[in-house]
Scaffold this active site. Sequence first.
Site, PDB file in Angstrom:
ATOM      1  N   CYS A 201       0.831  -1.202   0.000  1.00  0.00           N
ATOM      2  CA  CYS A 201       0.000   0.000   0.000  1.00  0.00           C
ATOM      3  C   CYS A 201       0.868   1.256   0.000  1.00  0.00           C
ATOM      4  CB  CYS A 201      -0.923   0.006   1.218  1.00  0.00           C
ATOM      5  SG  CYS A 201      -1.842   1.554   1.371  1.00  0.00           S
TER       6      CYS A 201
ATOM      7  N   CYS B 238       0.299   3.682   3.256  1.00  0.00           N
ATOM      8  CA  CYS B 238       0.751   3.339   4.606  1.00  0.00           C
ATOM      9  C   CYS B 238       2.063   4.072   4.882  1.00  0.00           C
ATOM     10  CB  CYS B 238       0.956   1.831   4.714  1.00  0.00           C
ATOM     11  SG  CYS B 238      -0.557   0.903   5.062  1.00  0.00           S
TER      12      CYS B 238
ATOM     13  N   HIS C  63      -4.274   0.999   8.019  1.00  0.00           N
ATOM     14  CA  HIS C  63      -4.710   0.545   6.691  1.00  0.00           C
ATOM     15  C   HIS C  63      -6.137   0.006   6.698  1.00  0.00           C
ATOM     16  CE1 HIS C  63      -4.067  -0.963   2.587  1.00  0.00           C
ATOM     17  NE2 HIS C  63      -4.771  -2.011   2.977  1.00  0.00           N
TER      18      HIS C  63
ATOM     19  N   ASN D 185     -14.050   8.788  -2.090  1.00  0.00           N
ATOM     20  CA  ASN D 185     -14.689   7.638  -2.733  1.00  0.00           C
ATOM     21  C   ASN D 185     -14.430   6.463  -1.820  1.00  0.00           C
ATOM     22  OD1 ASN D 185     -15.215   9.179  -5.050  1.00  0.00           O
ATOM     23  ND2 ASN D 185     -13.290   8.564  -6.012  1.00  0.00           N
TER      24      ASN D 185
ATOM     25  N   HIS E  47      -6.761   1.814   1.537  1.00  0.00           N
ATOM     26  CA  HIS E  47      -6.370   2.648   2.674  1.00  0.00           C
ATOM     27  C   HIS E  47      -7.336   3.841   2.770  1.00  0.00           C
ATOM     28  CE1 HIS E  47      -2.956   3.723   5.420  1.00  0.00           C
ATOM     29  NE2 HIS E  47      -3.732   4.796   5.484  1.00  0.00           N
TER      30      HIS E  47
ATOM     31  N   HIS F 237      -8.767   7.069   2.529  1.00  0.00           N
ATOM     32  CA  HIS F 237      -8.210   8.307   1.981  1.00  0.00           C
ATOM     33  C   HIS F 237      -9.250   9.025   1.142  1.00  0.00           C
ATOM     34  CE1 HIS F 237      -7.900   5.799  -1.605  1.00  0.00           C
ATOM     35  NE2 HIS F 237      -7.682   6.883  -2.318  1.00  0.00           N
TER      36      HIS F 237
ATOM     37  N   GLN G  79      -9.585  12.721  -1.684  1.00  0.00           N
ATOM     38  CA  GLN G  79      -8.823  13.498  -2.654  1.00  0.00           C
ATOM     39  C   GLN G  79      -9.303  14.937  -2.619  1.00  0.00           C
ATOM     40  OE1 GLN G  79      -8.099  11.491  -6.521  1.00  0.00           O
ATOM     41  NE2 GLN G  79      -9.612  10.019  -5.830  1.00  0.00           N
TER      42      GLN G  79
HETATM   43 ZN    ZN Z   1      -2.308   1.352   3.652  1.00  0.00          ZN
END
Ligand code: ZN
Length: 361
Positions: A71, A74, A136, A176, A187, A189, A191
């Site tokens: 990932c 991470c 994660h 999303n 992970h 997250h 944008q």
């Molecule tokens: Zn991750």
Amino acid sequence: MRRSTARLADGREIIYFDDTPDAPPRTAADTRDLPEQQPRSEIRRDPLTGEWVAMAAHRQTRTYKPPADLCPLCPSTPGRPTEVPESSYDVVVFENRFPSFAATVPMVEPTVFGLPMAARAPGRGRCEVVCFTAEHTTSFGQLPPGRVRTVMDAGADRTEALAALPGIEQVFPFENRGEEIGVTLHHPHGQIYGYPFVTPRTGRMLAVAAEYQAEHGRPVMGDLLAAEQAAGTRVVASSDHWTAFVPPAARWPVEVHVVPHRQVPDLPALTDAERDDFAHLYLDVLRRLDGLYGRPLPYVAGWHQAPVRSGRDLAWLHLEVFSVLRAADKLKYLAGSESGMAVWINDVTPEQIADRLRSAV
Ligand SMILES: [Zn+2]
């Protein structure tokens, strides 16, 4: 909250937002041998609809669903450097390595070759990635309220920073979530897009807001909010400073708008009290969304903010969350009417959606 900035190996900016009191100084260097990316995106204006479309062919090579031990979001570990050089972080924002819009995109001819009516411009803007946590295997809905507050502060910081860059007309922070939405990295997250134009949906909403303001002398969102609170049938949750309701003409099988009680143009204009209060209310809404079908709900959540240079007195900041899932295992597809004509057909009423979300905890 402590803010520190650094540069990645290929020159991209990275900004750490730390809320842990004893967080170590963020001084780790990016040790990767990373070639500098040359984004070549452009925007073209559809001569018939007047809408801009972005072409970013260089994004075809971007990372697609890497295994968890690879990932890129991470923290870095010895021998395994990622996009985040530090061995830990609270919230971190960095420039996307495969951006749809970037400041360094080369100039293009002002029109499509041979078509003087089809305007063309470089895709100059900015795309950033926001990691909500170093963990994660969690989700936004499982963050503690204090961390949600840090994400809000990071969003406000980035909105101001991107709005100050040349050519950026609108800043859109969004998340999303879920493979059904097309998420390529699991992970947690989001944008942030800095667009070189005002988006079609915001343009349309501002035109409607202007019409309503001219006729009634008041903002349409303020009147809608008061009416929704009075009716109550579509309200999902509310707090001192925010109300979450299913919009009266919901397009998606699951859709909730989270609206502040005060007219503000964007995230930077929110007070400390409004940001803290949002964290609690939004976590409540996310719990209801995951409770709806008894599974993590795939969703898109996006902040509707005023454009940088226009309509700032008309716009009313709010968050729109929606899902493409119409049952635990059934997707709503954007079929002929939706994708061809932008006419949504919803097979559930907004009142039913609200009713299910109120009892989904
Ligand atoms: Zn991750």
